[in-house]
Write an enzyme that holds these catalytic residues in place. Structure first.
Site, PDB file in Angstrom:
ATOM      1  N   ASP A  93       0.855  -1.174   0.000  1.00  0.00           N
ATOM      2  CA  ASP A  93       0.000   0.000   0.000  1.00  0.00           C
ATOM      3  C   ASP A  93       0.900   1.236   0.000  1.00  0.00           C
ATOM      4  OD1 ASP A  93       0.999   0.225   2.551  1.00  0.00           O
ATOM      5  OD2 ASP A  93      -0.891  -0.139   3.568  1.00  0.00           O
ATOM      6  N   ASP A 265      -7.491  -7.764  -0.184  1.00  0.00           N
ATOM      7  CA  ASP A 265      -6.626  -7.976   0.976  1.00  0.00           C
ATOM      8  C   ASP A 265      -7.388  -7.544   2.212  1.00  0.00           C
ATOM      9  OD1 ASP A 265      -5.166  -5.398   2.489  1.00  0.00           O
ATOM     10  OD2 ASP A 265      -6.177  -4.926   0.606  1.00  0.00           O
TER      11      ASP A 265
END
Length: 370
Positions: A93, A265
Site C-alpha cells: 500500500d 486484501d
C-alpha cells in the site's frame, strides 16, 4: 517485467470475472485474496507457511516499514523479499490508509501529509513522491499511489476536494516512478457515485496498469459498499485488474467478485484468528466459547491442513492458555479457508454458476447473516 493482465472469462450467470495476472514473481488466477504482512510478516506465520495458505502474493505496509526497520535496513538486504525470505509476489500500500486511521496525528496539505509518529510522536512527512521512493526500496511487484482515504460519510464538498487532491497526487506519484514496478491508481469518492466516476475517469486519463478501489469497508454499511462496487464495475476498464482494498470477509469476497472485483486484501482473517474466531467450510465459530471445551471433533474436516485436523477442544485450550500455537492454528485455518473459498469462486465462474455457488454458501454457512 511489468505485470500483465488477461481477462479469461466472464461468468454468464453473475458477470464476475476470471483472469490471469502475471507478475515478476508468479502468475496468479484472479479473483484472489492476499494475506496482509504489515511488518514484513503475516502475523505468527513463517514465510513458508504464508506461502501454503495464500496464492503466493501478500501485502506489506509502506508506512510501518518506513518507520521500522527503516529503508536503510531493507536496502542493505536488497528488498523486502530478501529481508523476510519471501520468494512469492509482493504488493505494497502507499501509506495513504494511515491518513485515515491516524486522524488525530496528521495534517493534510497539498504537498503531502504531516504525521506524528504513532509511537513516539516525532514529526514525519509523507508525500506522493516519498511514498513512491519508499515502495521502490521495498521492491514490491505492485505498488500504490499515495491517496487520502476520507471517512465514508464526509460531506460532498470535502469529499470532492479530497478526490481532486488524490488525483493530483496520483499524477505526481506516476511522474516520480523510476522503476518498472506496476503502479496502481486508487479510486476514491466515498459513497458518492458522481465523485467515484470523476476519480476513476481522472485516473484512467493519467493511465495505470491497474486500479484500486479505496475508501470502502471503513464504517459504511455492507449494502452501501456493494452499491459502490457495482457502480465502479461499469466505469473501470475491463482489461485492467481491479483491486478492492481492505475487504476480506467471506460474504464480502463473494459479493464483490460478483460486482467485478479481482483482487482483495484484509487484516480481518488473521486479526480475528488471534482472538479465537475461526472461519471454516461450515461457517464461523468462536472457538474460545465453552461450547467447544470438550469437543473432540476436528477444527475443519473440510480442509486438509495440519491446523484443520486439530480438535476444537485442543485449539480452545491453547487459546484460553494464551499459547501462541493456538493463534497460529486459527490463523492458518482462516487463511486456508479463504484460499479454498477463492478457488471455489474461480471454479464457479468458469462453470457459469457463481450465483448458485453463493446461494449454496448461504445455505450451509452463517457468513451472510447480518
Amino acid at each position: 517485467m511489468p505485470i500483465r493482465f488477461e481477462l479469461i472469462k466472464t461468468c454468464k450467470q453473475s458477470g464476475a470475472r476470471l483472469g490471469r495476472l502475471e507478475t515478476p514473481h508468479g502468475v496468479f488466477e484472479t479473483p484472489f485474496f492476499m494475506p496482509v504482512g504489515t511488518q514484513g510478516t503475516v502475523k505468527t506465520l513463517s514465510a513458508e507457511e504464508a506461502k501454503e495458505v495464500s496464492e503466493g502474493l501478500i501485502l506489506a505496509n509502506t508506512y510501518h516499514l518506513w518507520l521500522q526497520p527503516g529503508m536503510d535496513v531493507i536496502k542493505a538486504h536488497g528488498s523486502l523479499r530478501e529481508f523476510m525470505g519471501w520468494d512469492g509476489a509482493l504488493l505494497t500500500d502507499s501509506g495513504g490508509f494511515q491518513v485515515f486511521s491516524l486522524t488525530d496525528m496528521r495534517k493534510i496539505t497539498e504537498e503531502g501529509v504531516h504525521f506524528r509518529h504513532h509511537k513516539n510522536g516525532s514529526p514525519l512527512f509523507l508525500s506522493p513522491e516519498k511514498a513512491i521512493e519508499i515502495q521502490e526500496t521495498i521492491g514490491a511487484d505492485i505498488i500504490m499511489s499515495f491517496d487520502e482515504c476520507p471517512p465514508p460519510y464526509s460531506d460532498d464538498t470535502y469529499m470532492e476536494e479530497s478526490v481532486m487532491r488524490t488525483l493530483r497526487w496520483a499524477k505526481r506519484g506516476k511522474d516520480a516512478l523510476s522503476t518498472d514496478q506496476a503502479l496502481f491508481g486508487i479510486v476514491q469518492g466515498g459513497l458518492n457515485k458522481d465523485l467515484r466516476r470523476k476519480s476513476a475517469e481522472g485516473l484512467m486519463d493519467i493511465g495505470f496498469p491497474g486500479y484500486s478501489v479505496g475508501g470502502l469497508s471503513v464504517g459504511e454499511k455492507k449494502h452501501e459498499m456493494y452499491e459502490v462496487t457495482r457502480f465502479i464495475d461499469t466505469v473501470l476498464p475491463k482489461d485492467k485488474p481491479r483491486y478492492l482494498m481492505g475487504v476480506g470477509s467471506p460474504d464480502d469476497l463473494v459479493e464483490n467478485v460478483i460486482n467485478g472485483m479481482d483482487m482483495f486484501d484484509c487484516v480481518l482473517p488473521t486479526r480475528i484468528a488471534r482472538h479465537g474466531t475461526a472461519w471454516t467450510t461450515t461457517g464461523k465459530i468462536v472457538i474460545k466459547n465453552n461450547t467447544y471445551a470438550n469437543d473432540t471433533s476436528m477444527l475443519d474436516p473440510g480442509l486438509d491442513t495440519w491446523a484443520s485436523k486439530m480438535s476444537k477442544a485442543y485449539v480452545r485450550h491453547l487459546l484460553k492458555a494464551d499459547e501462541l500455537l493456538g493463534k497460529r492454528i486459527v490463523t492458518i485455518q482462516n487463511l486456508a479457508y479463504l484460499k479454498h473459498l477463492m478457488a471455489g469462486i474461480r471454479q464457479a465462474i468458469m462453470e457459469d454458476r457463481l450465483l448458485d455457488f453463493r446461494d449454496a454458501l448461504k445455505q450451509k454457512t452463517n457468513y451472510f447473516k447480518t
